[in-house]
Design a protein around this motif. Structure first.
Motif, PDB file in Angstrom:
ATOM      1  N   ALA A 121       0.844  -1.201   0.000  1.00 28.31           N
ATOM      2  CA  ALA A 121       0.000   0.000   0.000  1.00 28.31           C
ATOM      3  C   ALA A 121       0.881   1.254   0.000  1.00 28.31           C
ATOM      4  O   ALA A 121       0.647   2.205  -0.765  1.00 28.31           O
ATOM      5  CB  ALA A 121      -0.930  -0.001   1.213  1.00 28.31           C
ATOM      6  N   LEU A 122       1.929   1.234   0.839  1.00 29.84           N
ATOM      7  CA  LEU A 122       2.828   2.393   0.889  1.00 29.84           C
ATOM      8  C   LEU A 122       3.678   2.498  -0.369  1.00 29.84           C
ATOM      9  O   LEU A 122       3.997   3.600  -0.821  1.00 29.84           O
ATOM     10  CB  LEU A 122       3.714   2.330   2.133  1.00 29.84           C
ATOM     11  N   ASP A 123       4.063   1.348  -0.952  1.00 30.97           N
ATOM     12  CA  ASP A 123       4.810   1.394  -2.219  1.00 30.97           C
ATOM     13  C   ASP A 123       4.005   2.174  -3.260  1.00 30.97           C
ATOM     14  O   ASP A 123       4.537   3.025  -3.975  1.00 30.97           O
ATOM     15  CB  ASP A 123       5.080  -0.022  -2.738  1.00 30.97           C
ATOM     16  N   LEU A 124       2.699   1.876  -3.338  1.00 32.38           N
ATOM     17  CA  LEU A 124       1.851   2.574  -4.315  1.00 32.38           C
ATOM     18  C   LEU A 124       1.689   4.054  -3.938  1.00 32.38           C
ATOM     19  O   LEU A 124       1.738   4.936  -4.806  1.00 32.38           O
ATOM     20  CB  LEU A 124       0.487   1.885  -4.414  1.00 32.38           C
ATOM     21  N   ALA A 125       1.523   4.326  -2.646  1.00 33.66           N
ATOM     22  CA  ALA A 125       1.408   5.728  -2.210  1.00 33.66           C
ATOM     23  C   ALA A 125       2.677   6.498  -2.570  1.00 33.66           C
ATOM     24  O   ALA A 125       2.627   7.666  -2.975  1.00 33.66           O
ATOM     25  CB  ALA A 125       1.154   5.784  -0.700  1.00 33.66           C
ATOM     26  N   TYR A 126       3.836   5.836  -2.461  1.00 32.72           N
ATOM     27  CA  TYR A 126       5.105   6.494  -2.779  1.00 32.72           C
ATOM     28  C   TYR A 126       5.252   6.708  -4.290  1.00 32.72           C
ATOM     29  O   TYR A 126       5.903   7.664  -4.709  1.00 32.72           O
ATOM     30  CB  TYR A 126       6.288   5.665  -2.255  1.00 32.72           C
ATOM     31  N   VAL A 127       4.670   5.828  -5.092  1.00 37.37           N
ATOM     32  CA  VAL A 127       4.657   6.083  -6.547  1.00 37.37           C
ATOM     33  C   VAL A 127       3.806   7.324  -6.809  1.00 37.37           C
ATOM     34  O   VAL A 127       4.192   8.219  -7.572  1.00 37.37           O
ATOM     35  CB  VAL A 127       4.115   4.864  -7.344  1.00 37.37           C
TER      36      VAL A 127
ATOM     37  N   GLY B   9       5.645  10.391  -6.179  1.00 33.86           N
ATOM     38  CA  GLY B   9       6.852  10.619  -6.993  1.00 33.86           C
ATOM     39  C   GLY B   9       8.133  10.191  -6.316  1.00 33.86           C
ATOM     40  O   GLY B   9       9.229  10.480  -6.792  1.00 33.86           O
ATOM     41  N   ARG B  10       8.019   9.479  -5.180  1.00 37.48           N
ATOM     42  CA  ARG B  10       9.236   9.025  -4.473  1.00 37.48           C
ATOM     43  C   ARG B  10       9.834   7.823  -5.202  1.00 37.48           C
ATOM     44  O   ARG B  10      11.041   7.714  -5.364  1.00 37.48           O
ATOM     45  CB  ARG B  10       8.883   8.639  -3.036  1.00 37.48           C
ATOM     46  N   PHE B  11       8.975   6.880  -5.562  1.00 34.95           N
ATOM     47  CA  PHE B  11       9.367   5.781  -6.437  1.00 34.95           C
ATOM     48  C   PHE B  11       8.874   6.121  -7.842  1.00 34.95           C
ATOM     49  O   PHE B  11       7.795   6.699  -7.998  1.00 34.95           O
ATOM     50  CB  PHE B  11       8.710   4.465  -6.010  1.00 34.95           C
ATOM     51  N   ASP B  12       9.664   5.706  -8.848  1.00 34.35           N
ATOM     52  CA  ASP B  12       9.228   5.955 -10.233  1.00 34.35           C
ATOM     53  C   ASP B  12       8.283   4.862 -10.722  1.00 34.35           C
ATOM     54  O   ASP B  12       7.600   5.047 -11.730  1.00 34.35           O
ATOM     55  CB  ASP B  12      10.460   6.072 -11.134  1.00 34.35           C
ATOM     56  N   GLY B  13       8.261   3.746 -10.029  1.00 32.66           N
ATOM     57  CA  GLY B  13       7.338   2.676 -10.408  1.00 32.66           C
ATOM     58  C   GLY B  13       7.358   1.574  -9.376  1.00 32.66           C
ATOM     59  O   GLY B  13       8.202   1.565  -8.460  1.00 32.66           O
ATOM     60  N   PHE B  14       6.421   0.640  -9.517  1.00 37.70           N
ATOM     61  CA  PHE B  14       6.282  -0.480  -8.575  1.00 37.70           C
ATOM     62  C   PHE B  14       5.685  -1.653  -9.317  1.00 37.70           C
ATOM     63  O   PHE B  14       4.803  -1.472 -10.156  1.00 37.70           O
ATOM     64  CB  PHE B  14       5.354  -0.066  -7.428  1.00 37.70           C
ATOM     65  N   TRP B  15       6.197  -2.855  -9.028  1.00 43.08           N
ATOM     66  CA  TRP B  15       5.524  -4.049  -9.535  1.00 43.08           C
ATOM     67  C   TRP B  15       5.537  -5.134  -8.481  1.00 43.08           C
ATOM     68  O   TRP B  15       6.449  -5.219  -7.672  1.00 43.08           O
ATOM     69  CB  TRP B  15       6.186  -4.519 -10.839  1.00 43.08           C
ATOM     70  N   GLU B  16       4.497  -5.940  -8.483  1.00 44.42           N
ATOM     71  CA  GLU B  16       4.450  -7.110  -7.596  1.00 44.42           C
ATOM     72  C   GLU B  16       3.311  -8.024  -8.048  1.00 44.42           C
ATOM     73  O   GLU B  16       2.310  -7.561  -8.592  1.00 44.42           O
ATOM     74  CB  GLU B  16       4.230  -6.691  -6.121  1.00 44.42           C
TER      75      GLU B  16
END
Ligand code: IPD
Length: 255
Positions: free
Chosen positions: A182-188, A191-198
């Motif tokens: 959930a936080l990975d997506l919030a960080y995308v 703009g903190r992360f440029d992307g996320f996959w799982e």
């Protein structure tokens, strides 16, 4: 939704403090964590039901509850990042989404330790507290960092994930595994992360985060390109420049 998250967070934070203490106790935190999520979920259920008595629920701990209004339901994860919580790592969150006729129309992700409140409303943008969020503007993979979830014992396709990891680390500025989807997506969204996959996630891990990324101007799909993320648990999120290239790399590695 924010009020419910803040209220439930008080309990979660208290339990987290105790988990940190328990790290040194003989019993250890494993038993304790099992008791931490259900009471948090109970508080969320009570608060959300009080606000909207007719809505249904899909909750990590207690499953599905059909409401008098079958068109709306809350999708709730009382503790995303359970393993972090259990190890005394502060990266965990409460995630609440509101689904209407199969579409997520509102989402809240609250991180009790940093007290960051990420929230979004369909058509109304994504926010961190009072600040409007926008996904990163990076266009170059070599300058981008990506978050992911690493499969573990008994979960996921380890050889396929290792190939994906190899392919992404060859072309990117780095990969992060923070342990709370959930936080990975919030960080995308932020703009903190440029992307996320799982892969292998559940609807409650990602429902609010998907809306946040979209409302922050990003793209979300399944890694394979489809749009049934809540059903399949496969997620690929990034800005519009990086979504396609990252997806192509992941699919190429899976083949
Ligand atoms: C977990 C976290 C983690 C992800 C796992 C999820 P939970 O959720 O989101 O980052 O890698 O696959 O199960 O179980 O802590 O709610």
């Amino acid at each position: 939704m924010m009020g419910a998250a803040r209220k439930a967070a008080v309990r979660l934070k208290r339990d987290y403090g105790e988990v940190e203490q328990l790290q040194v106790s003989r019993k250890g935190p494993a038993v304790f964590v099992i008791t931490a999520a259900p009471p948090t979920e109970k508080i969320l259920h009570a608060e959300l039901s009080r606000a909207r008595p007719n809505f249904g629920f899909l909750m990590e701990e207690s499953g599905e509850e059909i409401g008098a209004d079958p068109t709306r339901r809350w999708i709730v994860d009382p503790l995303d990042g359970t393993t972090n919580f259990l190890h005394g790592l502060p990266q965990f969150a409460i995630s609440i989404a509101l689904e209407e006729n199969g579409t997520i129309i509102a989402g809240v992700i609250y991180a009790p330790i940093t007290e960051e409140m990420f929230w979004a409303e369909r058509g109304g943008g994504a926010h961190l507290d009072n600040r409007r969020l926008r996904v990163s503007a990076r266009t170059d993979l070599s300058q981008s960092i990506f978050a992911t979830g690493i499969p573990y014992m008994g979960r996921g396709d380890h050889p396929e994930f290792t190939r994906q990891l190899n392919a992404v680390m060859e072309v990117s500025a780095g990969i992060r595994r923070f342990g709370a989807a959930a936080l990975d997506l919030a960080y995308v969204a932020a703009g903190r992360f440029d992307g996320f996959w799982e892969s292998g996630l559940h609807a409650w891990d990602i429902a609010a985060g998907i809306l946040l990324v979209r409302e922050a101007g990003g793209f979300v799909s399944e890694i394979e390109g489809g749009t049934d993320m809540l059903g399949s648990g496969s997620v690929l999120a990034a800005n519009d420049h990086l979504h396609r290239p990252l997806g192509d790399i992941l699919l190429g590695a899976a083949a």
